[in-house]
Design a protein around this motif. Structure first.
Motif, PDB file in Angstrom:
ATOM      1  N   GLY A 156       0.782  -1.238   0.000  1.00 20.45           N
ATOM      2  CA  GLY A 156       0.000   0.000   0.000  1.00 20.45           C
ATOM      3  C   GLY A 156       0.807   1.277   0.000  1.00 20.45           C
ATOM      4  O   GLY A 156       0.272   2.355  -0.263  1.00 20.45           O
ATOM      5  N   ASN A 157       2.103   1.181   0.364  1.00 17.31           N
ATOM      6  CA  ASN A 157       2.975   2.361   0.538  1.00 17.31           C
ATOM      7  C   ASN A 157       2.424   3.325   1.594  1.00 17.31           C
ATOM      8  O   ASN A 157       2.596   4.530   1.519  1.00 17.31           O
ATOM      9  N   ILE A 158       1.752   2.741   2.613  1.00 17.24           N
ATOM     10  CA  ILE A 158       1.339   3.592   3.738  1.00 17.24           C
ATOM     11  C   ILE A 158       1.833   3.065   5.088  1.00 17.24           C
ATOM     12  O   ILE A 158       1.802   3.804   6.065  1.00 17.24           O
ATOM     13  N   CYS A 159       2.285   1.806   5.149  1.00 14.45           N
ATOM     14  CA  CYS A 159       2.736   1.260   6.448  1.00 14.45           C
ATOM     15  C   CYS A 159       4.230   0.938   6.442  1.00 14.45           C
ATOM     16  O   CYS A 159       5.035   1.640   7.052  1.00 14.45           O
ATOM     17  N   ARG A 160       4.627  -0.143   5.756  1.00 14.53           N
ATOM     18  CA  ARG A 160       6.009  -0.616   5.881  1.00 14.53           C
ATOM     19  C   ARG A 160       7.007   0.215   5.079  1.00 14.53           C
ATOM     20  O   ARG A 160       8.025   0.667   5.627  1.00 14.53           O
ATOM     21  N   SER A 161       6.755   0.401   3.778  1.00 12.92           N
ATOM     22  CA  SER A 161       7.788   1.060   2.961  1.00 12.92           C
ATOM     23  C   SER A 161       8.006   2.534   3.317  1.00 12.92           C
ATOM     24  O   SER A 161       9.141   3.010   3.209  1.00 12.92           O
TER      25      SER A 161
END
Ligand code: 4NP
Length: 149
Positions: free
Chosen positions: A5-10
């Motif tokens: 999602g590119n909102i948590c981990r990355s």
């Protein structure tokens, strides 16, 4: 740094590596993206922003974007958070040189084991994610810094 999602981990991976790059005086360009476009334009999950701030890493300014094939030209290394992200990115490659750029991030700590950075979106494991990414980013800096400074 690439997750779903590119909102948590990355976004955390981007923030942590950028902070270490700065600390070490390196001139690396670091960015993040998602394999999906589900959260395009959104800022990082507030739980990730909070764990970052608790540890001196401010990711609040970041905005989600989807991974693009021209990222293969822009970046030397593309780090996937888990095997699913890895396979999604590899499905977009046009040649073996592009595939060589794609790695599973935790393999820097546990080579060949393909350990996933757990997706904390549903289960809140942000502290564990922060800790894993910190260790991985330290290893990445150690591994590549001699080549680049
Ligand atoms: P991320 O986490 O891949 O680490 O950014 C997720 C964010 C959103 C969703 C799944 C994972 N989602 O299903 O919307």
């Amino acid at each position: 740094m690439v997750c779903l999602g590119n909102i948590c981990r990355s976004p955390l991976a981007e923030g942590i590596l950028k902070a270490k790059v700065k600390e070490c005086g390196l001139s690396w360009s670091v960015d993040s993206a998602g394999t999906s476009n589900w959260h395009e334009g959104e800022h990082p999950d507030r739980r990730g922003v909070a764990i970052g701030l608790e540890n001196g890493v401010d990711i609040s300014h970041q905005r989600a974007r989807q991974f693009q094939v021209n990222d293969f030209d822009k970046f030397d290394l593309i780090l996937a958070m888990d095997s699913s992200n890895y396979h999604s990115i590899c499905s977009l490659t046009a040649n073996p040189a592009q595939t060589d750029k794609v790695k599973i991030i935790m393999n820097f700590l546990s080579p060949g084991k393909n350990i996933a950075v757990p997706d904390p979106y549903y289960d809140n494991r942000f502290p564990q994610v922060f800790e894993m990414l910190t260790r991985a980013c330290e290893k990445i800096i150690d591994y590549y810094r001699q080549d680049t400074n």
